[in-house]
Design a protein around this motif. Structure first.
Motif, PDB file in Angstrom:
ATOM      1  N   PHE A  42       0.830  -1.205   0.000  1.00  0.00           N
ATOM      2  CA  PHE A  42       0.000   0.000   0.000  1.00  0.00           C
ATOM      3  C   PHE A  42       0.866   1.258   0.000  1.00  0.00           C
ATOM      4  N   ASP A  43       2.003   1.202   0.673  1.00  0.00           N
ATOM      5  CA  ASP A  43       2.924   2.328   0.697  1.00  0.00           C
ATOM      6  C   ASP A  43       3.497   2.577  -0.691  1.00  0.00           C
ATOM      7  N   PHE A  44       3.793   1.501  -1.409  1.00  0.00           N
ATOM      8  CA  PHE A  44       4.339   1.625  -2.771  1.00  0.00           C
ATOM      9  C   PHE A  44       3.340   2.337  -3.677  1.00  0.00           C
ATOM     10  N   VAL A  45       2.082   1.904  -3.655  1.00  0.00           N
ATOM     11  CA  VAL A  45       1.050   2.522  -4.492  1.00  0.00           C
ATOM     12  C   VAL A  45       0.837   3.976  -4.090  1.00  0.00           C
ATOM     13  N   LYS A  46       0.785   4.232  -2.793  1.00  0.00           N
ATOM     14  CA  LYS A  46       0.583   5.592  -2.295  1.00  0.00           C
ATOM     15  C   LYS A  46       1.689   6.522  -2.792  1.00  0.00           C
ATOM     16  N   THR A  47       2.933   6.068  -2.738  1.00  0.00           N
ATOM     17  CA  THR A  47       4.061   6.893  -3.166  1.00  0.00           C
ATOM     18  C   THR A  47       3.980   7.198  -4.655  1.00  0.00           C
ATOM     19  N   GLN A  48       3.629   6.206  -5.456  1.00  0.00           N
ATOM     20  CA  GLN A  48       3.523   6.411  -6.901  1.00  0.00           C
ATOM     21  C   GLN A  48       2.426   7.420  -7.237  1.00  0.00           C
ATOM     22  N   ILE A  49       1.302   7.359  -6.546  1.00  0.00           N
ATOM     23  CA  ILE A  49       0.189   8.272  -6.804  1.00  0.00           C
ATOM     24  C   ILE A  49       0.559   9.696  -6.408  1.00  0.00           C
ATOM     25  N   GLN A  50       1.189   9.851  -5.260  1.00  0.00           N
ATOM     26  CA  GLN A  50       1.472  11.182  -4.746  1.00  0.00           C
ATOM     27  C   GLN A  50       2.563  11.902  -5.527  1.00  0.00           C
ATOM     28  N   LYS A  51       3.497  11.178  -6.128  1.00  0.00           N
ATOM     29  CA  LYS A  51       4.610  11.850  -6.814  1.00  0.00           C
ATOM     30  C   LYS A  51       4.406  11.947  -8.325  1.00  0.00           C
ATOM     31  N   MET A  52       3.296  11.405  -8.868  1.00  0.00           N
ATOM     32  CA  MET A  52       3.127  11.393 -10.315  1.00  0.00           C
ATOM     33  C   MET A  52       2.945  12.804 -10.885  1.00  0.00           C
ATOM     34  N   GLN A  53       3.453  12.989 -12.100  1.00  0.00           N
ATOM     35  CA  GLN A  53       3.383  14.266 -12.815  1.00  0.00           C
ATOM     36  C   GLN A  53       2.666  14.044 -14.145  1.00  0.00           C
ATOM     37  N   ASP A  96       1.962  14.317 -18.188  1.00  0.00           N
ATOM     38  CA  ASP A  96       2.851  14.415 -19.344  1.00  0.00           C
ATOM     39  C   ASP A  96       2.549  15.698 -20.123  1.00  0.00           C
ATOM     40  N   ALA A  97       3.106  15.808 -21.330  1.00  0.00           N
ATOM     41  CA  ALA A  97       2.949  17.025 -22.123  1.00  0.00           C
ATOM     42  C   ALA A  97       1.492  17.318 -22.470  1.00  0.00           C
ATOM     43  N   THR A  98       0.660  16.275 -22.543  1.00  0.00           N
ATOM     44  CA  THR A  98      -0.756  16.455 -22.886  1.00  0.00           C
ATOM     45  C   THR A  98      -1.629  16.663 -21.646  1.00  0.00           C
ATOM     46  N   GLY A  99      -1.012  16.658 -20.472  1.00  0.00           N
ATOM     47  CA  GLY A  99      -1.772  16.847 -19.242  1.00  0.00           C
ATOM     48  C   GLY A  99      -2.331  15.564 -18.654  1.00  0.00           C
ATOM     49  N   LYS A 100      -1.940  14.417 -19.215  1.00  0.00           N
ATOM     50  CA  LYS A 100      -2.456  13.135 -18.751  1.00  0.00           C
ATOM     51  C   LYS A 100      -1.536  12.545 -17.680  1.00  0.00           C
ATOM     52  N   TYR A 101      -2.136  12.055 -16.610  1.00  0.00           N
ATOM     53  CA  TYR A 101      -1.365  11.419 -15.545  1.00  0.00           C
ATOM     54  C   TYR A 101      -1.139   9.941 -15.868  1.00  0.00           C
ATOM     55  N   PRO A 102      -0.047   9.350 -15.391  1.00  0.00           N
ATOM     56  CA  PRO A 102       0.236   7.939 -15.695  1.00  0.00           C
ATOM     57  C   PRO A 102      -0.766   6.966 -15.105  1.00  0.00           C
ATOM     58  N   TYR A 103      -1.419   7.353 -14.011  1.00  0.00           N
ATOM     59  CA  TYR A 103      -2.405   6.481 -13.378  1.00  0.00           C
ATOM     60  C   TYR A 103      -3.701   7.255 -13.149  1.00  0.00           C
ATOM     61  N   THR A 104      -4.816   6.576 -13.327  1.00  0.00           N
ATOM     62  CA  THR A 104      -6.116   7.210 -13.081  1.00  0.00           C
ATOM     63  C   THR A 104      -6.523   7.118 -11.625  1.00  0.00           C
ATOM     64  N   GLY A 105      -5.849   6.268 -10.863  1.00  0.00           N
ATOM     65  CA  GLY A 105      -6.170   6.114  -9.458  1.00  0.00           C
ATOM     66  C   GLY A 105      -5.355   4.994  -8.839  1.00  0.00           C
ATOM     67  N   SER A 106      -5.633   4.707  -7.579  1.00  0.00           N
ATOM     68  CA  SER A 106      -4.867   3.698  -6.853  1.00  0.00           C
ATOM     69  C   SER A 106      -5.012   2.306  -7.474  1.00  0.00           C
TER      70      SER A 106
END
Length: 301
Positions: free
Chosen positions: A228-239, A241-251
């Motif tokens: 759960f910590d791994f997923v939380k960290t990935q969600i909180q630090k995601m940026q 891309d150039a089109t404004g799309k995030y790498p993940y839609t959610g947890s």
């Protein structure tokens, strides 16, 4: 005369109510001061910055020893909110449950449920500080143009709310709460259960009981919470891309993509360092808490 006695007793009543919360927050903050360097290494490993040795060498070369304490203000703020709420509410709820159980020890399943509840309460209160901590620790791993350069936790909270809206302070709160529930179920329930085992069944002394129960508590906290910590960290630090799309839609999307790309073991990236960080922090939190309680008993408060 009666009114004077009631007024004199009032502070004692107030202190009795807030004491579990004050003690919990203080013990967590003291533990964080010791563990902060290991936590920095753990976060950078999870963000793909290399092994523990590589991360340590790079941090020393680029920022010196002080780089290990970047984000300390956010870490202390997190403990002042999260740990104050979770340890305080766990002790209050446990005491109420014991009273309802005629003073008898609670079964493990009931302790686990109280731990889950306390974890959810603490994580909800502490989520903004946790977000600030993750962003401050992850900042140096981002490209120069994307770095936020937060000076401290309070500036981070202000800028997040100003730039992204107040609700952004709870970005990733879902996985944060779930992770906290799993960690506290393992940490809190196993500690009380282990204290009963060492003290009542094995007849261990105070030091052996506290250290032994703390070690068991730390192990279960780490084992239950890392995915759960791994997923939380990935969600909180995601940026975006150039089109404004995030790498993940959610947890859930993050969890499924991680499972697909790396398998179940991907969730345990950085497990040795995470275990080294979580278990000692849990142990020191309990040890500091025990010492604080002994000191308070000694001076009669």
């Amino acid at each position: 005369m009666a009114d004077a006695k009631q007024q004199a007793a009032a502070p004692s009543g107030v202190w009795k109510t807030i004491k579990p919360f004050v003690n919990g927050g203080a013990s967590g903050m003291l533990a964080t001061c010791v563990i902060q360097p290991v936590d920095m290494i753990k976060v950078k490993i999870q963000l793909g910055d290399g092994s523990a040795a590589q991360v340590t060498k790079k941090m020393l070369a680029e920022g010196g020893p002080s780089s290990f304490y970047k984000g300390l203000s956010a870490g202390l703020l997190r403990q002042a909110t999260y740990t104050t709420a979770r340890l305080g509410s766990f002790r209050v709820l446990t005491n109420k449950a014991i009273e309802a159980n005629d003073g008898k020890p609670l079964p493990l399943i009931q302790k686990a449920f109280i731990g889950l509840t306390a974890g959810a309460i603490g994580a909800t209160v502490g989520s903004p500080a946790d977000l600030a901590l993750i962003r401050m620790q992850a900042d140096s791993t981002l490209p120069a143009a994307q770095r936020r350069h937060y000076k401290n936790a309070f500036q981070a909270l202000y800028r997040i709310s100003a730039d992204e809206g107040v609700l952004a302070l709870w970005k990733g709160a879902g996985p944060t709460v779930v992770r906290a529930m799993s960690l506290n179920m393992g940490m809190l329930a196993s500690y009380d259960q282990s204290v009963e085992l060492f003290r009542d069944k094995l007849g261990a002394g105070e030091i052996s009981t506290v250290v032994g129960a703390s070690a068991i508590s730390g192990f279960f906290a780490a084992a239950c919470s890392l995915p759960f910590d791994f997923v939380k960290t990935q969600i909180q630090k995601m940026q975006p891309d150039a089109t404004g799309k995030y790498p993940y839609t959610g947890s859930l999307d993050c969890a499924m993509q991680t499972l697909k790309s790396g398998g179940p073991l991907k969730f345990y990236t950085g497990f040795p360092v995470y275990c080294v960080r979580i278990a000692p922090h849990v142990m020191m939190t309990w040890i500091f808490l025990n010492q604080i309680q002994k000191f308070e008993k000694k001076i009669g408060i």
